[in-house]
Design an enzyme around this catalytic site. Structure first.
Site, PDB file in Angstrom:
ATOM      1  N   LYS A  13      17.438   8.048 -26.428  1.00 22.09           N
ATOM      2  CA  LYS A  13      17.495   9.378 -25.803  1.00 22.09           C
ATOM      3  C   LYS A  13      18.236   9.325 -24.469  1.00 22.09           C
ATOM      4  O   LYS A  13      19.118  10.134 -24.202  1.00 22.09           O
ATOM      5  CB  LYS A  13      16.077   9.930 -25.572  1.00 22.09           C
ATOM      6  CG  LYS A  13      15.215   9.979 -26.815  1.00 22.09           C
ATOM      7  CD  LYS A  13      13.825  10.511 -26.524  1.00 22.09           C
ATOM      8  CE  LYS A  13      12.970   9.648 -25.628  1.00 22.09           C
ATOM      9  NZ  LYS A  13      12.559   8.342 -26.196  1.00 22.09           N
ATOM     10  N   ARG A  88       6.488  16.361 -24.388  1.00 22.18           N
ATOM     11  CA  ARG A  88       5.943  15.154 -24.985  1.00 22.18           C
ATOM     12  C   ARG A  88       4.759  15.455 -25.902  1.00 22.18           C
ATOM     13  O   ARG A  88       4.270  14.580 -26.563  1.00 22.18           O
ATOM     14  CB  ARG A  88       5.438  14.328 -23.841  1.00 22.18           C
ATOM     15  CG  ARG A  88       5.788  12.901 -23.624  1.00 22.18           C
ATOM     16  CD  ARG A  88       6.956  12.338 -24.225  1.00 22.18           C
ATOM     17  NE  ARG A  88       6.974  10.932 -23.984  1.00 22.18           N
ATOM     18  CZ  ARG A  88       7.815  10.325 -23.159  1.00 22.18           C
ATOM     19  NH1 ARG A  88       8.747  10.979 -22.534  1.00 22.18           N
ATOM     20  NH2 ARG A  88       7.756   9.025 -23.007  1.00 22.18           N
ATOM     21  N   ARG A 122      15.769  -4.439 -23.092  1.00 20.16           N
ATOM     22  CA  ARG A 122      16.452  -3.460 -22.227  1.00 20.16           C
ATOM     23  C   ARG A 122      16.439  -3.914 -20.769  1.00 20.16           C
ATOM     24  O   ARG A 122      15.455  -4.433 -20.276  1.00 20.16           O
ATOM     25  CB  ARG A 122      15.750  -2.104 -22.315  1.00 20.16           C
ATOM     26  CG  ARG A 122      16.260  -1.122 -21.242  1.00 20.16           C
ATOM     27  CD  ARG A 122      15.797   0.275 -21.427  1.00 20.16           C
ATOM     28  NE  ARG A 122      14.367   0.396 -21.604  1.00 20.16           N
ATOM     29  CZ  ARG A 122      13.775   1.505 -22.012  1.00 20.16           C
ATOM     30  NH1 ARG A 122      14.484   2.575 -22.273  1.00 20.16           N
ATOM     31  NH2 ARG A 122      12.465   1.547 -22.156  1.00 20.16           N
ATOM     32  N   ARG A 155      11.908  -2.803 -17.037  1.00 23.52           N
ATOM     33  CA  ARG A 155      10.852  -1.812 -16.811  1.00 23.52           C
ATOM     34  C   ARG A 155       9.470  -2.416 -17.065  1.00 23.52           C
ATOM     35  O   ARG A 155       9.274  -3.113 -18.052  1.00 23.52           O
ATOM     36  CB  ARG A 155      11.067  -0.611 -17.749  1.00 23.52           C
ATOM     37  CG  ARG A 155      11.858   0.487 -17.092  1.00 23.52           C
ATOM     38  CD  ARG A 155      12.236   1.595 -18.018  1.00 23.52           C
ATOM     39  NE  ARG A 155      11.170   2.169 -18.814  1.00 23.52           N
ATOM     40  CZ  ARG A 155      11.328   3.243 -19.597  1.00 23.52           C
ATOM     41  NH1 ARG A 155      12.509   3.843 -19.641  1.00 23.52           N
ATOM     42  NH2 ARG A 155      10.336   3.708 -20.303  1.00 23.52           N
ATOM     43  N   ARG A 166       2.816   2.809 -26.410  1.00 26.27           N
ATOM     44  CA  ARG A 166       3.785   3.923 -26.377  1.00 26.27           C
ATOM     45  C   ARG A 166       4.109   4.403 -27.791  1.00 26.27           C
ATOM     46  O   ARG A 166       4.260   5.605 -28.027  1.00 26.27           O
ATOM     47  CB  ARG A 166       5.061   3.479 -25.630  1.00 26.27           C
ATOM     48  CG  ARG A 166       4.830   3.395 -24.126  1.00 26.27           C
ATOM     49  CD  ARG A 166       5.867   2.546 -23.430  1.00 26.27           C
ATOM     50  NE  ARG A 166       7.190   3.117 -23.472  1.00 26.27           N
ATOM     51  CZ  ARG A 166       8.307   2.413 -23.278  1.00 26.27           C
ATOM     52  NH1 ARG A 166       8.256   1.114 -23.041  1.00 26.27           N
ATOM     53  NH2 ARG A 166       9.473   3.011 -23.330  1.00 26.27           N
TER      54      ARG A 166
HETATM   55  P1  AP5 Z   1      17.253   4.155 -24.221  1.00 23.79           P
HETATM   56  O1  AP5 Z   1      18.436   5.046 -24.267  1.00 23.79           O
HETATM   57  O2  AP5 Z   1      16.712   3.771 -22.880  1.00 23.79           O
HETATM   58  O3  AP5 Z   1      16.098   4.772 -25.131  1.00 23.79           O
HETATM   59  P2  AP5 Z   1      15.065   5.935 -24.836  1.00 23.79           P
HETATM   60  O4  AP5 Z   1      14.841   6.659 -26.114  1.00 23.79           O
HETATM   61  O5  AP5 Z   1      15.495   6.735 -23.656  1.00 23.79           O
HETATM   62  O6  AP5 Z   1      13.787   5.051 -24.520  1.00 23.79           O
HETATM   63  P3  AP5 Z   1      12.703   5.152 -23.374  1.00 23.79           P
HETATM   64  O7  AP5 Z   1      11.944   3.860 -23.449  1.00 23.79           O
HETATM   65  O8  AP5 Z   1      13.291   5.481 -22.035  1.00 23.79           O
HETATM   66  O9  AP5 Z   1      11.835   6.314 -23.877  1.00 23.79           O
HETATM   67  P4  AP5 Z   1      10.428   6.673 -23.517  1.00 23.79           P
HETATM   68  O10 AP5 Z   1      10.315   8.014 -24.116  1.00 23.79           O
HETATM   69  O11 AP5 Z   1       9.394   5.691 -23.926  1.00 23.79           O
HETATM   70  O12 AP5 Z   1      10.410   6.567 -21.908  1.00 23.79           O
HETATM   71  P5  AP5 Z   1      10.406   7.648 -20.727  1.00 23.79           P
HETATM   72  O13 AP5 Z   1      11.217   7.094 -19.639  1.00 23.79           O
HETATM   73  O14 AP5 Z   1      10.702   9.014 -21.232  1.00 23.79           O
HETATM   74  O15 AP5 Z   1      17.599   2.839 -25.059  1.00 23.79           O
HETATM   75  C1  AP5 Z   1      16.649   1.798 -25.200  1.00 23.79           C
HETATM   76  C2  AP5 Z   1      17.388   0.461 -25.359  1.00 23.79           C
HETATM   77  O16 AP5 Z   1      18.125   0.480 -26.587  1.00 23.79           O
HETATM   78  C3  AP5 Z   1      18.415   0.161 -24.255  1.00 23.79           C
HETATM   79  O17 AP5 Z   1      18.430  -1.218 -24.015  1.00 23.79           O
HETATM   80  C4  AP5 Z   1      19.747   0.601 -24.859  1.00 23.79           C
HETATM   81  O18 AP5 Z   1      20.818  -0.115 -24.299  1.00 23.79           O
HETATM   82  C5  AP5 Z   1      19.523   0.285 -26.348  1.00 23.79           C
HETATM   83  N1  AP5 Z   1      20.246   1.167 -27.258  1.00 23.79           N
HETATM   84  C6  AP5 Z   1      20.475   2.504 -27.100  1.00 23.79           C
HETATM   85  N2  AP5 Z   1      21.171   2.987 -28.161  1.00 23.79           N
HETATM   86  C7  AP5 Z   1      21.359   1.942 -28.997  1.00 23.79           C
HETATM   87  C8  AP5 Z   1      22.010   1.806 -30.288  1.00 23.79           C
HETATM   88  N3  AP5 Z   1      22.592   2.840 -30.889  1.00 23.79           N
HETATM   89  N4  AP5 Z   1      22.012   0.590 -30.861  1.00 23.79           N
HETATM   90  C9  AP5 Z   1      21.420  -0.495 -30.258  1.00 23.79           C
HETATM   91  N5  AP5 Z   1      20.795  -0.427 -29.047  1.00 23.79           N
HETATM   92  C10 AP5 Z   1      20.767   0.786 -28.429  1.00 23.79           C
HETATM   93  O19 AP5 Z   1       8.861   7.645 -20.329  1.00 23.79           O
HETATM   94  C11 AP5 Z   1       8.270   6.523 -19.734  1.00 23.79           C
HETATM   95  C12 AP5 Z   1       6.835   6.880 -19.345  1.00 23.79           C
HETATM   96  O20 AP5 Z   1       6.839   7.960 -18.375  1.00 23.79           O
HETATM   97  C13 AP5 Z   1       5.964   7.400 -20.493  1.00 23.79           C
HETATM   98  O21 AP5 Z   1       5.375   6.359 -21.242  1.00 23.79           O
HETATM   99  C14 AP5 Z   1       4.927   8.225 -19.713  1.00 23.79           C
HETATM  100  O22 AP5 Z   1       3.982   7.387 -19.099  1.00 23.79           O
HETATM  101  C15 AP5 Z   1       5.783   8.869 -18.628  1.00 23.79           C
HETATM  102  N6  AP5 Z   1       6.344  10.172 -19.035  1.00 23.79           N
HETATM  103  C16 AP5 Z   1       7.664  10.498 -19.148  1.00 23.79           C
HETATM  104  N7  AP5 Z   1       7.824  11.778 -19.533  1.00 23.79           N
HETATM  105  C17 AP5 Z   1       6.554  12.270 -19.686  1.00 23.79           C
HETATM  106  C18 AP5 Z   1       6.057  13.533 -20.076  1.00 23.79           C
HETATM  107  N8  AP5 Z   1       6.883  14.556 -20.419  1.00 23.79           N
HETATM  108  N9  AP5 Z   1       4.698  13.711 -20.126  1.00 23.79           N
HETATM  109  C19 AP5 Z   1       3.856  12.700 -19.787  1.00 23.79           C
HETATM  110  N10 AP5 Z   1       4.273  11.464 -19.402  1.00 23.79           N
HETATM  111  C20 AP5 Z   1       5.612  11.255 -19.351  1.00 23.79           C
END
Ligand code: AP5
Length: 209
Positions: A13, A88, A122, A155, A166
């Site tokens: 994402k 979420r 990552r 991270r 997660r």
């Molecule tokens: P990346 O692009 O970082 O993936 P992502 O889907 O963004 O993954 P996240 O881990 O950031 O998602 P998340 O939803 O768990 O975390 P968030 O920050 O929102 O890619 C991941 C890896 O894969 C990278 O190494 C990349 O290089 C690689 N990659 C990408 N595309 C690829 C491909 N095509 N092929 C191969 N490799 C690839 O949330 C974190 C925490 O914050 C949550 O757990 C929660 O505690 C809190 N939080 C955030 N938003 C909320 C909310 N709305 N409500 C409540 N808590 C929240």
């Protein structure tokens, strides 16, 4: 264009939202990035959110909604945005629909078996936010950002135990949003296991329609 990107942790994402926002000239609003900045700055919100994030749990809705509502009041959001990581759960989606209706929900479909390595490997540039993967998208020089030579970081919620939580939270809380947006006619499903650039072409095509 007002879109949300949905998918399990590691689905890409953030990677895709950064590229699409740049190419379409709209904002990339990641609630995860906003919360990580609050933790780093040691704000009241950051202190409240930190424990939930490290454990892989969702931060309480009231805190996240307040943070996002404030951000959406900024005039720069008028040119459009991609929400990454919000909503979420169903409660957040309902609250969002009362603030601003979305045009599109893009779901990045990746089998869970591919995701663990993406997350554990990552690395992120703390200065510019550029994402790397030590296996699939490594930096040119070991552990430093290609763009600004800053040392890459890992991270705290990318450990195997936090990642397992997660995934569970995603299945229980976030996956039901797919049906919700399908019923509203807003859902576009993108298979997201190929090359980043190929997936980006699909994303841009979905957003231009
Ligand atoms: P990346 O692009 O970082 O993936 P992502 O889907 O963004 O993954 P996240 O881990 O950031 O998602 P998340 O939803 O768990 O975390 P968030 O920050 O929102 O890619 C991941 C890896 O894969 C990278 O190494 C990349 O290089 C690689 N990659 C990408 N595309 C690829 C491909 N095509 N092929 C191969 N490799 C690839 O949330 C974190 C925490 O914050 C949550 O757990 C929660 O505690 C809190 N939080 C955030 N938003 C909320 C909310 N709305 N409500 C409540 N808590 C929240």
């Amino acid at each position: 264009m007002k879109a949300t990107f949905i998918g399990p942790p590691g689905a890409g994402k953030g990677t895709q939202a950064k590229l699409a926002a740049k190419s379409l000239g709209i904002l990339h609003l990641s609630t995860g990035d906003m919360l990580r900045s609050a933790v780093k700055a040691g704000t009241k919100l950051g202190k409240e959110a930190e424990g939930y994030m490290a454990a892989g749990k969702l931060v309480p809705d009231t805190l996240v909604l307040e943070m996002l509502k404030e951000r959406l009041k900024e005039p720069d959001t008028a040119r459009g945005f991609i929400l990454d990581g919000f909503p979420r759960n169903v409660q957040q989606a309902e609250a969002l629909s009362k603030i601003v209706p979305l045009d599109l929900a893009v779901y990045f479909h990746v089998p869970l078996s591919d995701l663990l390595v993406r997350l554990v490997e990552r690395r992120t540039c703390p200065k510019c936010g550029r994402l790397y993967n030590l296996k699939t998208q490594p930096p040119r020089k070991k552990m430093v950002c290609d763009d600004d030579d800053t040392k890459l970081t890992h991270r705290p919620d990318d450990t195997e135990s936090a990642v397992t939580t997660r995934f569970e939270v995603y299945e229980k809380e976030t996956a039901p949003l797919l049906e919700l947006y399908r019923q509203k006619g807003l859902l576009r499903v993108i298979p997201a296991t190929g090359e980043v650039d190929e997936i980006q072409l699909e994303v841009i095509s979905a957003m231009r329609k």
